[in-house]
Design a protein around this motif. Structure first.
Motif, PDB file in Angstrom:
ATOM      1  N   LYS A 106       0.830  -1.214   0.000  1.00 38.11           N
ATOM      2  CA  LYS A 106       0.000   0.000   0.000  1.00 38.11           C
ATOM      3  C   LYS A 106       0.859   1.257   0.000  1.00 38.11           C
ATOM      4  CE  LYS A 106      -4.317  -1.695   1.404  1.00 38.11           C
ATOM      5  NZ  LYS A 106      -5.173  -2.250   2.468  1.00 38.11           N
ATOM      6  N   ASN A 107       1.974   1.197   0.700  1.00 41.02           N
ATOM      7  CA  ASN A 107       2.854   2.363   0.720  1.00 41.02           C
ATOM      8  C   ASN A 107       3.479   2.603  -0.647  1.00 41.02           C
ATOM      9  OD1 ASN A 107       2.338   3.054   3.314  1.00 41.02           O
ATOM     10  ND2 ASN A 107       4.228   2.195   4.164  1.00 41.02           N
ATOM     11  N   LYS A 108       3.802   1.528  -1.353  1.00 44.85           N
ATOM     12  CA  LYS A 108       4.385   1.692  -2.684  1.00 44.85           C
ATOM     13  C   LYS A 108       3.338   2.285  -3.628  1.00 44.85           C
ATOM     14  CE  LYS A 108       7.275   0.242  -6.239  1.00 44.85           C
ATOM     15  NZ  LYS A 108       8.161  -0.775  -6.805  1.00 44.85           N
ATOM     16  N   ARG A 124       0.073   8.404   2.437  1.00 42.39           N
ATOM     17  CA  ARG A 124       0.037   7.005   2.854  1.00 42.39           C
ATOM     18  C   ARG A 124      -1.038   6.862   3.920  1.00 42.39           C
ATOM     19  NH1 ARG A 124       5.590   5.911   5.207  1.00 42.39           N
ATOM     20  NH2 ARG A 124       4.747   7.623   6.423  1.00 42.39           N
ATOM     21  N   TRP A 147       3.170   5.826  -3.031  1.00 45.39           N
ATOM     22  CA  TRP A 147       4.345   6.467  -3.645  1.00 45.39           C
ATOM     23  C   TRP A 147       4.138   6.665  -5.150  1.00 45.39           C
ATOM     24  CZ3 TRP A 147       7.925   4.558  -7.282  1.00 45.39           C
ATOM     25  CH2 TRP A 147       9.075   5.352  -7.457  1.00 45.39           C
ATOM     26  N   ALA A 200       8.061  10.068   4.085  1.00 45.78           N
ATOM     27  CA  ALA A 200       6.944  10.240   5.028  1.00 45.78           C
ATOM     28  C   ALA A 200       6.702  11.715   5.313  1.00 45.78           C
ATOM     29  CB  ALA A 200       7.266   9.533   6.329  1.00 45.78           C
TER      30      ALA A 200
END
Ligand SMILES: Nc1ncnc2c1ncn2[C@@H]1O[C@H](COP(=O)(O)OP(=O)(O)OP(=O)(O)O)[C@@H](O)[C@H]1O
Ligand SMILES: [Mg+2]
Lengths: 228, 409
Positions: free
Chosen positions: A77-79, B326, A82, B2
């Motif tokens: 999910k983070n990728k 995120r 990104w 982040a």
């Protein structure tokens, strides 16, 4: 063939209680780097659904999506966040700006999530908005701008992190023809700067400015290679 | 890549500010909760301080008293007082005691020349002056050799001296008490309370002390034949720490003197103070939980409002996700907002609490003590409420699906 985007038999099914809605039945598209592609098709044919999947906002029920040769379903999910942040810029028909932030802050948003310093963000966003003719509106709220101006802000937000791919879902759908033309000329410019652009439109004349038109009908790509 | 904490705080602050009125309404519960923590803790602290002061004035924490236990079982009818011999025995068994005193009393006329007056006389040990923090300011007080020799000496209360001698120097003169000659060796310091001074005798609650004279306890027993029935002993250990051990020792001694029957109570001020501290701690904890109820209610209100806010801002969340936020960024944004709301509530609660304490304390003339610890406690608790009750809405926000969130009307 060299490509940035390639989908294989992508399907999207929405389960609506008793019935399954097949938004996409079999979508195969291949996009080369630097290409400007239009997507056309009747209402409800699955264009937006496809765009959302290509933009990593949604995932297919079945089939494979390769982005720069990597299969997207394997990404965390983070990728995906990104990719949405750096790699793909998305322009919506309804602009989707944050109403309580001024347009400068709106354009700074992707830079913030990219971890850029505040001063640098301000500099980049100001510069970009000025180039798009909004230098005197930086501290206005989106509601104080015309539709065309709002879409320019939305485009600025989409490209502010210099993404390689720009996806636009009916970017001129809510605009009069003059504003629409302004927006299209921005896309042409972005195309000349070697960006890959995929644009959904209902208007055949608008679609024509692209290198190629992909036709979708009932969730299937029926004609993917109409070259102008 | 982040988003930084300061960034999240900034967003939180923007959110807080865009929804000022709602944010303020939300914090009422937190304000009341932290406010009551401050008010109650400072009242309890004030009471503690007051009691400790009082105890210190009454001979300090090293003080131990032995007195009658009226509820004791005494089937053998053992004496519920000490004889003078027993007193001397106890005294010799606790050489580590810094102060040791026991009293008996005699009421009698005092005569000097033509003048006669009535005085209450205390038969005491030399340590009387240390126990009462009161001594002779002319001549001298009773000394140890007065005790061993049962000397015919007396220290006069100031009023008694006035009535017998007027302005004459009484030291070395002889007064007659029950037909016996006693040499005046000293005059006790004049005692009074308030700012009235010596011309307002009747208003001085300590006047009875100025009518008291003191002679060696041994003299009162041996020369005046006063019955040696002593029902109270006052002892002071070297320090508050030593007091507990000395108290235990004395307990054993007096139990042995009465065949194991607990006819006497041995009470240490140190232990009393500890008991008091414990009960005030209990008091604090109980009230802390009572204030927690309003904090929990406040927390639930905040959770509901945060949930409503997440719902209302679904589209915003979708937009943020679409441009690269995120899930953790979204989570943090809402959690920090929740914490900020409660933190602001905590600050307002502390400020109003402190000012209530100052004003009400002054108005009611009660001692209140505000210390930094309880301000920290109140703030930490308020932040904790924001954290705990913000987690669920924040998780909900961060679990939204981008496309569905964008579609939300
Ligand atoms: N979340 C959803 N739940 C159920 N059905 C959906 C959902 N999203 C889309 N659909 C259905 O999927 C089909 C394709 O929708 P999509 O929005 O992709 O069409 P479109 O080609 O973009 O149409 P338009 O030109 O009107 O924008 C439609 O029949 C639509 O009703
Ligand atoms: Mg659509």
């Amino acid at each position: 063939m060299d490509y940035v985007i390639k989908t294989e038999e992508i399907k999207k099914v929405y389960n609506m209680g008793a019935v399954d809605v097949h938004a996409l039945r079999s979508a195969n598209v291949t996009i080369a780097p630097g290409e400007f592609v239009s997507i056309m098709g009747p209402s409800g044919s699955g264009k937006s659904t496809l765009m959302h999947i290509l933009g990593c906002l949604d995932s297919p029920s079945d089939g494979k999506y390769f982005l720069d040769g990597e299969e997207v379903s394997s990404f965390s999910k983070n990728k995906l966040a990104w990719i949405r942040n750096i790699k793909i810029g998305f322009v919506f028909q309804t602009f989707n700006l944050l109403p309580h932030l001024n347009i400068l802050k709106n354009v700074e948003l992707p830079l913030m999530y990219a971890g850029k310093r505040a001063s640098l963000r301000n500099e980049i966003a100001t510069d970009l908005l000025t180039r798009l003719g909004l230098g005197d509106r930086l501290h206005h709220k989106p509601s104080e701008l015309s539709g065309g101006q709002r879409q320019r802000v939305a485009i600025a937000r989409a490209v502010v992190n210099n993404p390689a791919i720009i996806l636009a879902d009916e970017p001129t759908g809510n605009l009069d023809s003059q504003s629409g033309n302004d927006i299209l000329s921005i896309f042409k410019e972005l195309h000349q700067e070697k960006n890959t652009i995929i644009m959904v439109t209902h208007d055949k004349n608008i679609a024509k400015i692209a290198d190629r038109i992909i036709m979708i009908k009932d969730g299937e790509v029926v004609d993917g290679d109409i070259t102008n | 890549m982040a988003i930084s904490l300061t960034e999240s705080i900034q967003i939180g602050f923007q959110d807080f500010w865009t929804r000022k009125l709602r944010s303020l309404v939300t914090i009422v519960g937190i304000v009341l909760g932290t406010m009551s923590i401050i008010v109650i803790l400072s009242l309890v602290n004030g009471m503690n301080e007051e009691t400790m002061k009082w105890m210190t004035e009454r001979g300090g924490l090293a003080k131990i008293t032995i007195s009658n236990n009226w509820e004791a079982k005494n089937p053998l009818n053992l004496p519920n007082y000490f004889s003078y011999k027993e007193i001397l025995l106890i005294k010799s068994l606790v050489p580590e005691a810094e102060v040791f005193n026991a009293n008996i009393y005699l009421r009698s006329n005092f005569k000097y020349g033509e003048n006669t007056t009535f005085s209450r006389t205390i038969g005491a040990f030399p340590d009387y002056e240390l126990v009462e923090e009161w001594t002779a300011d002319r001549g001298r007080f009773i000394k140890n050799f007065d005790i061993t020799e049962s000397s015919n000496v007396i220290v006069l209360g100031n009023t008694i001296k006035e009535e017998l001698f007027g302005s004459k120097n009484p030291i070395g003169k002889t007064v007659t008490v029950r037909g016996q000659q006693l040499q005046v060796i000293g005059v006790m310091k004049y005692r009074f309370i308030g700012n009235s001074g010596s011309n307002l005798f009747s208003d001085n609650p300590f006047e009875y002390m100025n009518r008291t004279s003191i002679m060696p306890i041994s003299t009162m027993i041996n020369k005046f034949g006063q019955r040696d029935a002593i029902d109270e002993i006052t002892i002071r250990a070297k320090s508050a720490e030593d007091a507990v051990a000395l108290k235990n020792k004395l307990e054993d001694i007096v139990l042995n003197l009465r065949r194991g029957y607990g006819i006497f109570n041995v009470v240490s001020a140190q232990e009393e103070a500890e008991k008091m501290k414990q009960s005030s701690m209990m008091f604090k904890i109980i009230f802390f939980f009572i204030s927690s109820i309003s904090l929990i209610v406040g927390g639930i209100v905040i959770m509901n409002i945060m949930l409503a806010s997440v719902q209302e801002r679904t589209r915003e969340i979708g937009i943020r996700l679409a441009v690269g936020a995120r899930r953790f960024d979204i989570f943090l944004q809402f959690l920090i907002q929740s914490i900020m709301i409660t933190f602001v509530g905590g600050i307002i609660g502390v400020l109003t609490g402190v000012s209530i304490v100052k004003h009400v304390g002054a108005f009611l003339n009660t001692n209140t003590v505000v210390d930094v610890t309880m301000i920290y406690i109140a703030l930490i608790v308020s932040v904790g409420v924001g954290l705990i009750f913000g987690i669920f809405p924040s998780i909900k926000a961060s679990n939204l699906d981008p496309v569905e969130a964008l579609r939300y009307e």
